[in-house]
Design a protein around this motif. Structure first.
Motif, mmCIF file in Angstrom:
data_model
loop_
_atom_site.group_PDB
_atom_site.id
_atom_site.type_symbol
_atom_site.label_atom_id
_atom_site.label_comp_id
_atom_site.label_asym_id
_atom_site.label_seq_id
_atom_site.Cartn_x
_atom_site.Cartn_y
_atom_site.Cartn_z
ATOM 1 N N TYR A 126 34.087 -30.381 2.127
ATOM 2 C CA TYR A 126 32.848 -31.016 2.576
ATOM 3 C C TYR A 126 32.623 -32.153 1.605
ATOM 4 O O TYR A 126 32.942 -32.047 0.419
ATOM 5 C CB TYR A 126 31.675 -30.033 2.632
ATOM 6 C CG TYR A 126 31.289 -29.429 1.301
ATOM 7 C CD1 TYR A 126 30.382 -30.078 0.456
ATOM 8 C CD2 TYR A 126 31.830 -28.226 0.879
ATOM 9 C CE1 TYR A 126 30.030 -29.532 -0.768
ATOM 10 C CE2 TYR A 126 31.479 -27.677 -0.342
ATOM 11 C CZ TYR A 126 30.578 -28.328 -1.161
ATOM 12 O OH TYR A 126 30.228 -27.792 -2.376
ATOM 13 N N TYR A 127 32.120 -33.286 2.087
ATOM 14 C CA TYR A 127 32.062 -34.459 1.212
ATOM 15 C C TYR A 127 31.062 -35.484 1.729
ATOM 16 O O TYR A 127 30.550 -35.382 2.845
ATOM 17 C CB TYR A 127 33.455 -35.102 1.097
ATOM 18 C CG TYR A 127 34.113 -35.378 2.430
ATOM 19 C CD1 TYR A 127 33.879 -36.568 3.115
ATOM 20 C CD2 TYR A 127 34.949 -34.437 3.009
ATOM 21 C CE1 TYR A 127 34.473 -36.816 4.344
ATOM 22 C CE2 TYR A 127 35.550 -34.682 4.236
ATOM 23 C CZ TYR A 127 35.317 -35.869 4.898
ATOM 24 O OH TYR A 127 35.896 -36.102 6.109
ATOM 25 N N GLY A 128 30.795 -36.481 0.878
ATOM 26 C CA GLY A 128 29.958 -37.607 1.274
ATOM 27 C C GLY A 128 28.469 -37.363 1.200
ATOM 28 O O GLY A 128 27.686 -38.165 1.695
ATOM 29 N N THR A 129 28.054 -36.265 0.574
ATOM 30 C CA THR A 129 26.633 -35.967 0.449
ATOM 31 C C THR A 129 26.380 -35.125 -0.796
ATOM 32 O O THR A 129 27.246 -34.359 -1.214
ATOM 33 C CB THR A 129 26.101 -35.224 1.694
ATOM 34 O OG1 THR A 129 24.716 -34.952 1.510
ATOM 35 C CG2 THR A 129 26.844 -33.916 1.923
ATOM 36 N N SER A 151 32.255 -25.837 -5.825
ATOM 37 C CA SER A 151 32.183 -27.211 -6.322
ATOM 38 C C SER A 151 32.580 -27.233 -7.791
ATOM 39 O O SER A 151 32.441 -26.226 -8.499
ATOM 40 C CB SER A 151 30.757 -27.739 -6.153
ATOM 41 O OG SER A 151 30.646 -29.055 -6.642
ATOM 42 N N LEU A 152 33.053 -28.380 -8.248
ATOM 43 C CA LEU A 152 33.332 -28.588 -9.671
ATOM 44 C C LEU A 152 32.067 -29.066 -10.374
ATOM 45 O O LEU A 152 31.208 -29.701 -9.740
ATOM 46 C CB LEU A 152 34.430 -29.634 -9.851
ATOM 47 C CG LEU A 152 35.833 -29.239 -9.405
ATOM 48 C CD1 LEU A 152 36.769 -30.445 -9.488
ATOM 49 C CD2 LEU A 152 36.363 -28.095 -10.258
ATOM 50 N N PRO A 153 31.943 -28.832 -11.669
ATOM 51 C CA PRO A 153 30.795 -29.359 -12.394
ATOM 52 C C PRO A 153 30.766 -30.883 -12.300
ATOM 53 O O PRO A 153 31.800 -31.541 -12.444
ATOM 54 C CB PRO A 153 31.035 -28.922 -13.843
ATOM 55 C CG PRO A 153 32.062 -27.847 -13.774
ATOM 56 C CD PRO A 153 32.855 -28.084 -12.528
ATOM 57 N N GLY A 154 29.617 -31.458 -12.002
ATOM 58 C CA GLY A 154 29.474 -32.906 -11.941
ATOM 59 C C GLY A 154 30.101 -33.556 -10.719
ATOM 60 O O GLY A 154 30.150 -34.769 -10.611
ATOM 61 N N ARG A 155 30.604 -32.789 -9.781
ATOM 62 C CA ARG A 155 31.243 -33.311 -8.562
ATOM 63 C C ARG A 155 30.401 -32.949 -7.346
ATOM 64 O O ARG A 155 30.868 -32.338 -6.410
ATOM 65 C CB ARG A 155 32.635 -32.697 -8.382
ATOM 66 C CG ARG A 155 33.657 -33.250 -9.285
ATOM 67 C CD ARG A 155 34.106 -34.562 -8.730
ATOM 68 N NE ARG A 155 35.322 -34.982 -9.381
ATOM 69 C CZ ARG A 155 35.771 -36.196 -9.293
ATOM 70 N NH1 ARG A 155 35.117 -37.096 -8.604
ATOM 71 N NH2 ARG A 155 36.875 -36.531 -9.884
ATOM 72 N N SER A 156 29.160 -33.352 -7.334
ATOM 73 C CA SER A 156 28.267 -32.921 -6.268
ATOM 74 C C SER A 156 28.510 -33.622 -4.932
ATOM 75 O O SER A 156 27.974 -33.217 -3.921
ATOM 76 C CB SER A 156 26.813 -33.120 -6.690
ATOM 77 O OG SER A 156 26.593 -34.479 -6.994
ATOM 78 N N ASP A 157 29.352 -34.682 -4.883
ATOM 79 C CA ASP A 157 29.579 -35.379 -3.614
ATOM 80 C C ASP A 157 30.740 -34.793 -2.807
ATOM 81 O O ASP A 157 31.031 -35.241 -1.711
ATOM 82 C CB ASP A 157 29.796 -36.872 -3.843
ATOM 83 C CG ASP A 157 31.128 -37.180 -4.512
ATOM 84 O OD1 ASP A 157 31.618 -36.340 -5.299
ATOM 85 O OD2 ASP A 157 31.684 -38.257 -4.249
ATOM 86 N N TRP A 158 31.414 -33.759 -3.325
ATOM 87 C CA TRP A 158 32.442 -33.064 -2.546
ATOM 88 C C TRP A 158 32.617 -31.654 -3.087
ATOM 89 O O TRP A 158 32.252 -31.340 -4.211
ATOM 90 C CB TRP A 158 33.772 -33.810 -2.534
ATOM 91 C CG TRP A 158 34.555 -33.755 -3.825
ATOM 92 C CD1 TRP A 158 34.450 -34.602 -4.879
ATOM 93 C CD2 TRP A 158 35.549 -32.791 -4.167
ATOM 94 N NE1 TRP A 158 35.314 -34.235 -5.878
ATOM 95 C CE2 TRP A 158 36.014 -33.124 -5.464
ATOM 96 C CE3 TRP A 158 36.105 -31.691 -3.540
ATOM 97 C CZ2 TRP A 158 36.997 -32.387 -6.129
ATOM 98 C CZ3 TRP A 158 37.080 -30.952 -4.197
ATOM 99 C CH2 TRP A 158 37.524 -31.314 -5.478
ATOM 100 N N GLY A 159 33.155 -30.830 -2.250
ATOM 101 C CA GLY A 159 33.426 -29.452 -2.628
ATOM 102 C C GLY A 159 34.331 -28.817 -1.593
ATOM 103 O O GLY A 159 34.852 -29.481 -0.695
#
Length: 194
Positions: A126-129, A151-159
């Motif tokens: 999931y990405y782009g938000t 999700s990865l730490p600090g990577r809130s725009d994809w998971g």
């Protein structure tokens, strides 16, 4: 739909009972009957109100390379380059988030599936938000499955998301939808055979 028809039928029956119990118009007050009708109408509106969107799915933050048991012999892990997963036989797969195949400037969702007669394992990106609420799969019979989110730490725009469903019957597949935290649809993929 049946729920709404039943509610309407119940309101009609209650209204008919009120009309029978109401005093006649000749010299009688209509006060109590009017006071009773208002709560009945309010109850009918409350019953007909659409259901609230499901609560957002918690997103589990994992370290890069941390292996997550996704159940039924599958393992999922994330790196800065994308999603990795392995099947029960140990075969490893990869889906990149940096090779240009996805547009992270707009909300989107991807899906990879593999299965047996025992069930199907689905996973994707999931990405782009930064407002991801949930990823949900829906089969041809309308059965819904809410995915687990990573999700990865600090990577809130994809998971990454993953879920298990029943085996596909007769070539049926599942559709995948990405929702925000308020329950609004952000992106979806139509069903295709699993």
């Amino acid at each position: 739909m049946k729920k709404y028809l039943s509610a309407a039928a119940g309101v009609t029956a209650v209204a008919a009972a009120l009309a029978l119990a109401a005093p006649s118009a000749v010299g009688a007050s209509a006060g109590p009957a009017t006071a009773t009708a208002a709560p009945v109408a309010a109850t009918a509106q409350a019953q007909a109100a659409p259901a609230k969107a499901p609560a957002p799915t918690p997103i589990r933050t994992v370290r890069p390379g941390e292996r997550v048991d996704a159940g039924r012999g599958y393992t999922v892990w994330l790196t800065k380059k994308g999603k990795h997963w392995s099947d029960p036989d140990g075969f490893e797969n990869f889906r990149s988030v940096v090779d240009g195949n996805i547009d992270r400037s707009e909300p989107g969702v991807s899906r990879q599936s593999e299965g047996t007669a025992a069930g199907v394992f689905h996973s994707g990106l999931y990405y782009g938000t930064t407002k991801t609420g949930r990823v949900e799969l829906t089969d041809s019979k309308g059965r819904r499955t809410v995915a687990t989110l990573l999700s990865l730490p600090g990577r809130s725009d994809w998971g990454v998301w993953y879920a298990h469903t029943r085996p596909a019957a007769g070539g049926d597949g599942v559709g995948v939808a990405l929702y925000d935290r308020r329950g609004a649809l952000l992106a979806d993929l139509p069903a295709w055979p699993s």
